[in-house]
Design an enzyme around this catalytic site. Sequence first.
Site, PDB file in Angstrom:
ATOM      1  N   ASN A   9       1.263  -0.942   0.460  1.00  0.00           N
ATOM      2  CA  ASN A   9      -0.523   0.433  -0.002  1.00  0.00           C
ATOM      3  C   ASN A   9       0.775   1.302   0.050  1.00  0.00           C
ATOM      4  O   ASN A   9       1.320   1.771   1.161  1.00  0.00           O
ATOM      5  CB  ASN A   9      -0.606   0.051   1.290  1.00  0.00           C
ATOM      6  CG  ASN A   9      -2.075   0.616   1.021  1.00  0.00           C
ATOM      7  OD1 ASN A   9      -1.800   1.981   0.028  1.00  0.00           O
ATOM      8  ND2 ASN A   9      -1.947   1.023   2.541  1.00  0.00           N
ATOM      9  N   LYS A  11      -0.208   4.332  -0.454  1.00  0.00           N
ATOM     10  CA  LYS A  11      -0.508   5.442  -0.364  1.00  0.00           C
ATOM     11  C   LYS A  11      -0.008   6.881  -0.825  1.00  0.00           C
ATOM     12  O   LYS A  11      -0.200   6.627  -2.350  1.00  0.00           O
ATOM     13  CB  LYS A  11      -0.156   5.656   1.233  1.00  0.00           C
ATOM     14  CG  LYS A  11      -0.411   4.665   2.862  1.00  0.00           C
ATOM     15  CD  LYS A  11      -0.127   4.722   3.789  1.00  0.00           C
ATOM     16  CE  LYS A  11      -0.199   3.526   5.026  1.00  0.00           C
ATOM     17  NZ  LYS A  11      -0.450   3.336   5.366  1.00  0.00           N
ATOM     18  N   HIS A  97      -9.645   1.154   4.151  1.00  0.00           N
ATOM     19  CA  HIS A  97      -8.385   1.323   5.322  1.00  0.00           C
ATOM     20  C   HIS A  97      -8.359   2.545   5.830  1.00  0.00           C
ATOM     21  O   HIS A  97      -9.837   3.510   6.121  1.00  0.00           O
ATOM     22  CB  HIS A  97      -7.002   1.826   4.175  1.00  0.00           C
ATOM     23  CG  HIS A  97      -5.258   1.804   4.813  1.00  0.00           C
ATOM     24  ND1 HIS A  97      -5.277   3.190   5.490  1.00  0.00           N
ATOM     25  CD2 HIS A  97      -4.853   1.138   4.413  1.00  0.00           C
ATOM     26  CE1 HIS A  97      -4.521   2.732   6.437  1.00  0.00           C
ATOM     27  NE2 HIS A  97      -3.823   1.384   5.455  1.00  0.00           N
ATOM     28  N   GLU A  99      -7.104   4.955   7.571  1.00  0.00           N
ATOM     29  CA  GLU A  99      -6.447   6.511   7.051  1.00  0.00           C
ATOM     30  C   GLU A  99      -7.954   7.030   6.750  1.00  0.00           C
ATOM     31  O   GLU A  99      -8.334   7.694   6.305  1.00  0.00           O
ATOM     32  CB  GLU A  99      -5.705   6.810   6.248  1.00  0.00           C
ATOM     33  CG  GLU A  99      -4.229   5.840   7.325  1.00  0.00           C
ATOM     34  CD  GLU A  99      -3.531   5.495   6.164  1.00  0.00           C
ATOM     35  OE1 GLU A  99      -3.042   5.475   4.882  1.00  0.00           O
ATOM     36  OE2 GLU A  99      -2.540   5.007   7.554  1.00  0.00           O
ATOM     37  N   GLU A 169      -5.900  -4.914  10.271  1.00  0.00           N
ATOM     38  CA  GLU A 169      -4.372  -4.099  10.489  1.00  0.00           C
ATOM     39  C   GLU A 169      -5.027  -3.036  11.507  1.00  0.00           C
ATOM     40  O   GLU A 169      -5.917  -2.111  11.725  1.00  0.00           O
ATOM     41  CB  GLU A 169      -4.672  -2.601   9.607  1.00  0.00           C
ATOM     42  CG  GLU A 169      -4.744  -4.172   8.022  1.00  0.00           C
ATOM     43  CD  GLU A 169      -4.158  -2.918   7.138  1.00  0.00           C
ATOM     44  OE1 GLU A 169      -3.144  -2.073   6.720  1.00  0.00           O
ATOM     45  OE2 GLU A 169      -4.523  -1.135   6.701  1.00  0.00           O
ATOM     46  N   GLY A 175       2.047   2.238  10.844  1.00  0.00           N
ATOM     47  CA  GLY A 175       2.690   3.487  10.375  1.00  0.00           C
ATOM     48  C   GLY A 175       3.446   3.714  11.973  1.00  0.00           C
ATOM     49  O   GLY A 175       4.373   4.549  12.114  1.00  0.00           O
ATOM     50  N   SER A 215       3.084  -2.212  10.010  1.00  0.00           N
ATOM     51  CA  SER A 215       4.440  -2.290  10.677  1.00  0.00           C
ATOM     52  C   SER A 215       4.175  -3.903  10.304  1.00  0.00           C
ATOM     53  O   SER A 215       5.759  -4.099  10.681  1.00  0.00           O
ATOM     54  CB  SER A 215       4.914  -1.501  12.228  1.00  0.00           C
ATOM     55  OG  SER A 215       4.162  -0.363  12.188  1.00  0.00           O
TER      56      SER A 215
HETATM   57  C1  PEP Z   1      -1.114  -0.072   5.727  1.00  0.00           C
HETATM   58  O1  PEP Z   1      -1.053   0.854   5.085  1.00  0.00           O
HETATM   59  O2  PEP Z   1      -2.435  -0.515   5.819  1.00  0.00           O
HETATM   60  C2  PEP Z   1       0.056  -0.470   6.978  1.00  0.00           C
HETATM   61  C3  PEP Z   1      -0.305  -1.701   7.276  1.00  0.00           C
HETATM   62  O3  PEP Z   1       0.792   1.079   6.961  1.00  0.00           O
HETATM   63  P1  PEP Z   1       2.169   0.158   7.559  1.00  0.00           P
HETATM   64  O4  PEP Z   1       3.131  -1.316   7.329  1.00  0.00           O
HETATM   65  O5  PEP Z   1       3.278   1.118   7.364  1.00  0.00           O
HETATM   66  O6  PEP Z   1       1.955   0.002   9.027  1.00  0.00           O
END
Ligand code: PEP
Length: 253
Positions: A9, A11, A97, A99, A169, A175, A215
């Site tokens: 992803n 983003k 997601h 976000e 998630e 993040g 992460s």
């Molecule tokens: C994501 O954006 O779906 C995500 C898991 O980000 P990160 O791996 O940076 O935590």
Amino acid sequence: MRKQIAAANWKMNCTYRQAEILLSDVLKEKISLEPHHQVIFAVPFPYLIMTNSEVAEEPNYFASAQNCYNKKSGAYTGEVSAEMLESIGVQYCIIGHSERREYFNESNQMLAEKVDLCLEKNITPIFCCGESLSIREAGTQNSFVETQLNESLFHLSAEAMSNIILAYEPIWAIGTGKTATAAQAQEMHAHLRSVIGKKYGNEVAAGVSILYGGSVKANNAAELFASEDVDGGLVGGASLVAEDFISIIKALQ
Ligand code: PEP
């Protein structure tokens, strides 16, 4: 056999040139993959056509959108429909997601509409669910994600449900550099699979790929992916570094 998936992803990152280099750096590694492995690049809208053409000759690699709108078409300036994605050959779309839920107020109901529009156009939703830190601390994460599934997915037929990819998630791990432990991920993934099983039966539940996101890094992917119900990862930050994402792909089981 259930698909094991490494989904990037990106983003809102990368210029067009950086995107081309990142993609080509991953593809030129020629990672040896099994037929049940898939690598999906969820790239910004302007890069979808380029990504699709870069992966066209690679059977295990696919492009994905990061979002689409919950209306078919019309006066929605700046939005992109599932039909538009289909018209340029996009086969996957991230839906819900955290976000998007947080910054764009996307509700479970709105996400249900997006899921339907994607499926109508044969686009596989990568449906994200997951709890915030306060919910995890209160110990109510299981019922929280169950409600997310209930309100956005459980109106689907069993056949349609079989075409969903789930991504768990936990928001507190996205993040933040704070990864769920393999045991925490496995526990939630097993819960999600049992919730799907109760609604649709064990055969459907056993076929749904459930990705872990939050992460995932080159140094923890193998341990996370080794859990029985963790079928790969949805990867943010680490997918922007070719070398790291290559290691994550290589960790697929
Ligand atoms: C994501 O954006 O779906 C995500 C898991 O980000 P990160 O791996 O940076 O935590």
